[in-house]
Motif scaffolding. Sequence first.
Motif, mmCIF file in Angstrom:
data_model
loop_
_atom_site.group_PDB
_atom_site.id
_atom_site.type_symbol
_atom_site.label_atom_id
_atom_site.label_comp_id
_atom_site.label_asym_id
_atom_site.label_seq_id
_atom_site.Cartn_x
_atom_site.Cartn_y
_atom_site.Cartn_z
ATOM 1 N N UNK A 118 -37.501 -21.900 -6.730
ATOM 2 C CA UNK A 118 -37.309 -22.950 -7.571
ATOM 3 C C UNK A 118 -35.675 -23.444 -7.554
ATOM 4 N N UNK A 119 -34.987 -22.465 -6.714
ATOM 5 C CA UNK A 119 -33.445 -22.257 -6.811
ATOM 6 C C UNK A 119 -32.774 -23.198 -5.846
ATOM 7 N N UNK A 273 -48.344 -25.692 -24.008
ATOM 8 C CA UNK A 273 -46.779 -25.121 -23.930
ATOM 9 C C UNK A 273 -46.919 -24.341 -25.307
ATOM 10 N N UNK A 274 -47.075 -24.835 -26.233
ATOM 11 C CA UNK A 274 -47.006 -24.282 -27.663
ATOM 12 C C UNK A 274 -47.538 -22.659 -27.543
ATOM 13 N N UNK A 277 -45.059 -20.406 -25.609
ATOM 14 C CA UNK A 277 -43.490 -20.950 -26.064
ATOM 15 C C UNK A 277 -42.609 -19.947 -26.656
ATOM 16 N N UNK A 278 -43.289 -19.254 -27.532
ATOM 17 C CA UNK A 278 -42.577 -18.420 -28.241
ATOM 18 C C UNK A 278 -42.257 -17.021 -27.965
ATOM 19 N N UNK B 196 -42.582 -25.750 -28.789
ATOM 20 C CA UNK B 196 -41.775 -24.550 -29.454
ATOM 21 C C UNK B 196 -41.661 -24.859 -30.703
ATOM 22 N N UNK B 230 -36.663 -20.434 -25.889
ATOM 23 C CA UNK B 230 -37.089 -21.803 -25.177
ATOM 24 C C UNK B 230 -35.827 -22.387 -24.742
ATOM 25 N N UNK B 236 -31.753 -23.289 -18.307
ATOM 26 C CA UNK B 236 -31.523 -22.811 -17.065
ATOM 27 C C UNK B 236 -32.322 -23.375 -15.833
ATOM 28 N N UNK B 240 -30.652 -25.881 -12.730
ATOM 29 C CA UNK B 240 -30.875 -25.473 -11.362
ATOM 30 C C UNK B 240 -31.537 -26.946 -10.558
ATOM 31 N N UNK B 293 -27.586 -19.308 -8.284
ATOM 32 C CA UNK B 293 -28.164 -17.916 -8.379
ATOM 33 C C UNK B 293 -27.347 -17.252 -9.369
ATOM 34 N N UNK B 296 -27.799 -18.891 -12.928
ATOM 35 C CA UNK B 296 -29.205 -18.307 -13.473
ATOM 36 C C UNK B 296 -29.095 -16.766 -14.094
ATOM 37 N N UNK B 303 -29.300 -14.521 -22.596
ATOM 38 C CA UNK B 303 -30.756 -14.660 -23.094
ATOM 39 C C UNK B 303 -31.359 -13.221 -23.552
ATOM 40 N N UNK B 307 -31.951 -11.744 -27.638
ATOM 41 C CA UNK B 307 -33.212 -11.350 -27.629
ATOM 42 C C UNK B 307 -33.076 -9.913 -28.200
#
Lengths: 280, 310
Positions: A118-119, A273-274, A277-278, B196, B230, B236, B240, B293, B296, B303, B307
Amino acid sequence: MRAHVLRRRLFRVLHAGLLACFLVFALFPLFWLLKVSVTPNDLLYSEGVRLWPSRITFDHYASVIAHTEFPLFFRNSAIVSSSTALLSTLVASGAGYGFSRFAFRGRAAIVGLMLVSQMFPLVMIVAPIFRLLSPLGLTDSLTGLVVVYTAFNVPFATFLMQSFFDGIPRDLEEAAMIDGAKRFQALRLVVLPLTLPGLAATLGFVFTAAWSELLFALMLNSSAAASTFPVGLLAFVSKFSVDFGQMMAAGVLALIPVCALFFVIQRYLVQGLTAGAVKG
Amino acid sequence: MTAAATAAGAAPRRSARRRLALVLEPYLYTVPSVFLIALIMLVPLAVGLSYAFRDLVLLDPDSGGFVGLDNFRTLAADAAFWNALGNTVTWTVSSVVLQFGLGLVLALLLDVPFRGRGLVQALVFLPWAVPSFLSGLDWAWLFNPVVGPLPHWFVALGLMTTPDNLLSSPDHAIWGPIAANVWWGVPFFAITLLAALQSIPPDLYEAAAMDGAGAVRRFRAITLPFLAPTIAITIMLRTVWIANFADLIVVMTRGGPADSTQILSSYIFTQAFQRLDFGYASAVAAVLLVLLLAYAAVLVTLRQTFLARR
């Protein structure tokens, strides 16, 4: 107490007002597309900024359908998008289920692989893909587009499906397996029915993405017989750049299937997604 | 006798096979996707990267040789590249900030129950279903003084003296594609953030309200920390993705006027498909890939530390 009620009412007015702004912002560009597509040519310039023309016509639609190749492009897009949606969802369900239910060696590497995919700007792989598909006879073919689009859509679709599977308690299929069902049977009989909304959301998401794709459709396929709707629309715009009525009529036609589909599936997207998501 | 022997011999064999099947099972589920992504995306990516070190111009029979870092030296001295890099930052940061800000507000608005919420939600998310090139065309038409209302509104608001096309102004043209991008991308943030929000347990809010925490406090103490992971991951992915996203620019301005809206991904597109210079295009793409990259990696590290501290 009085102040409390007042504040509550103020909050409600503000809430509705802001939402109305968002609605106008989201819908006005689409409304304008529709408006110009039904404006007769002789009124287009004289009534430029009026919100609705004094007289409407469906001539633009009629000539797009009767005198252009859009019906063919439409058919091609429908074939490519629905095949891509089915194939991607199938492949992504497998991967999503694997990620959701198993801890296995190489899992992190596969996630990394999907992330890297995806980059980078996809423009950069147009030429290599052309060289890969050309000897297989997959350029200038709808099948080639389906293969390429499926690969592009699998990473995000996997992420979606994984989060749907995460929302389904493991105990359900474990109970079925204790009752003697093989895992695949448990998957088919217990998990699959529960994940139907997730499948619908993923199908719709991939269909929309495939319906929109322009670059590869433009670069891999050259004949009209294998052109999709975006390519046809772009060619039309560069050829007849002053015929606004017809361009917008073609645009509205391109919107109908994706908008209808999205309208139905968007709540499943939020639901699905709920569940995931967490998680950290 | 024979029957018993067969049964005894078969049992361990079946359990070995069964164990193998158990070990292999997760791979059976994931192999098709890995195969497809590797074949259609990663192998072509490696081939594409190798072009960066070659002098590869399509239709030029003398080209194709290995030139080492020549393309990167040209690039370092290429004013158009640096201009496009600057525009990429403007384009990406403005788009992400506006999409995220508006998306968060929209998600918070939709998280409050009200009558007709389902319908409003479906309508307000609709731009996401619009094909990207079509949203580019649509906004180009809205900015067009002949068929679009926007220039006339700008005049009425005193922002413009005559109804001109914003997309042909070298100073402001980039805001055209940004507007289209924001319109198109707000639903993505709103959908993920709404999901979320809806997964925050409601009793947390109730407990906080009973403890006398006001709305702002509750937002800062509960909502934001819950949303943070989220937010980090969506921002991110989105950054990108937007940095790589050339459709809107190519459709609306083709990088013009005077390169004022050229971003790196549209510059790559121009180099490859208008100049047919695939070597140089790949070198630019490689630089963009490395930058993304690095970005990211920084965000993922941030993150993780966040966390870990929770």
